[in-house]
Design a protein around this motif. Structure first.
Motif, mmCIF file in Angstrom:
data_model
loop_
_atom_site.group_PDB
_atom_site.id
_atom_site.type_symbol
_atom_site.label_atom_id
_atom_site.label_comp_id
_atom_site.label_asym_id
_atom_site.label_seq_id
_atom_site.Cartn_x
_atom_site.Cartn_y
_atom_site.Cartn_z
ATOM 1 N N ARG A 50 91.051 -35.131 -43.577
ATOM 2 C CA ARG A 50 89.795 -35.122 -44.318
ATOM 3 C C ARG A 50 89.961 -34.209 -45.529
ATOM 4 O O ARG A 50 90.714 -33.244 -45.492
ATOM 5 N N THR A 52 88.625 -31.278 -47.889
ATOM 6 C CA THR A 52 87.744 -30.119 -47.782
ATOM 7 C C THR A 52 86.877 -30.031 -49.034
ATOM 8 O O THR A 52 87.119 -30.734 -50.028
ATOM 9 N N THR A 53 85.902 -29.163 -48.999
ATOM 10 C CA THR A 53 85.033 -28.948 -50.159
ATOM 11 C C THR A 53 85.858 -28.553 -51.379
ATOM 12 O O THR A 53 85.610 -29.034 -52.491
ATOM 13 N N LYS A 54 86.848 -27.697 -51.180
ATOM 14 C CA LYS A 54 87.708 -27.256 -52.280
ATOM 15 C C LYS A 54 88.402 -28.448 -52.937
ATOM 16 O O LYS A 54 88.462 -28.549 -54.169
ATOM 17 N N GLU A 55 88.910 -29.356 -52.151
ATOM 18 C CA GLU A 55 89.608 -30.525 -52.683
ATOM 19 C C GLU A 55 88.648 -31.493 -53.372
ATOM 20 O O GLU A 55 88.989 -32.079 -54.398
ATOM 21 N N ILE A 56 87.458 -31.625 -52.827
ATOM 22 C CA ILE A 56 86.451 -32.497 -53.445
ATOM 23 C C ILE A 56 86.047 -31.948 -54.806
ATOM 24 O O ILE A 56 85.934 -32.692 -55.783
ATOM 25 N N VAL A 57 85.860 -30.639 -54.900
ATOM 26 C CA VAL A 57 85.537 -30.007 -56.178
ATOM 27 C C VAL A 57 86.669 -30.250 -57.178
ATOM 28 O O VAL A 57 86.433 -30.612 -58.336
ATOM 29 N N TYR A 58 87.914 -30.080 -56.718
ATOM 30 C CA TYR A 58 89.079 -30.323 -57.576
ATOM 31 C C TYR A 58 89.087 -31.764 -58.088
ATOM 32 O O TYR A 58 89.296 -32.008 -59.277
ATOM 33 N N LYS A 60 86.591 -33.822 -58.466
ATOM 34 C CA LYS A 60 85.500 -34.044 -59.415
ATOM 35 C C LYS A 60 85.775 -33.364 -60.753
ATOM 36 O O LYS A 60 85.420 -33.903 -61.801
ATOM 37 N N GLN A 144 86.813 -41.202 -48.879
ATOM 38 C CA GLN A 144 86.461 -39.824 -48.501
ATOM 39 C C GLN A 144 85.291 -39.300 -49.321
ATOM 40 O O GLN A 144 84.482 -38.524 -48.822
ATOM 41 N N LEU A 145 85.219 -39.732 -50.550
ATOM 42 C CA LEU A 145 84.126 -39.284 -51.429
ATOM 43 C C LEU A 145 82.854 -40.101 -51.218
ATOM 44 O O LEU A 145 81.830 -39.827 -51.816
#
Length: 147
Positions: A50, A52-58, A60, A144-145
């Motif tokens: 999955r 993580t929030t850190k990767e999702i921010v990256y 975006k 994932q997003l």
């Protein structure tokens, strides 16, 4: 440019002119992800990955085009060669969303790529196969997003 069904992901934009990978016009217009993602979901190992929030921010911050270029570069350097001295260990388990997606989709090493995608090891990946691997990785990221 060829659009992958259900996304804004354009295969023709993956490999910029500066890379050694040539563009090809022989790419399919769409991929049927149903069977692949169903099989991946049945794997205890593959289904645990999955973002993580850190990767999702990256993701975006960088945007889809940049992430697709990163994926194309990683695939070209780490998956496409016929002989990979550290095959099975060349893709880190973390550090970039594409690495996580590669493990989640079986695009992490040639052994997994052969098992999950039925593309044989021991030879260099074609341009079309590299585009396919990037498309798989990008599809997983989009799922994932929640897109």
């Amino acid at each position: 440019m060829k659009k992958v069904k259900g996304s804004d992901f354009f295969c023709g934009e993956l490999f910029p002119e500066s890379t050694s990978v040539e563009k090809t016009e022989a790419l399919p217009n769409t991929y049927d992800w149903g069977d692949l993602f169903e099989r991946l979901s049945q794997s205890r190992f593959r289904s645990k990955f999955r973002l993580t929030t850190k990767e999702i921010v990256y993701l975006k911050e960088k945007g889809e085009d940049t992430i697709a270029r990163h994926a194309a570069d990683f695939i070209r350097k780490r998956l496409a060669p016929a002989v990979i001295p550290n095959d099975g260990k060349q893709t880190p388990m973390r550090g970039h969303p594409v690495f996580i997606a590669q493990h989640a989709t079986g695009c992490c090493c040639r052994g997994c790529f052969e098992k999950w995608h039925r593309i044989p090891a021991g030879r260099e990946l074609t341009d079309e196969e590299q585009h396919y691997a990037v498309a798989v990785v990008m599809e997983w990221i989009k799922r994932q997003l929640g897109e």
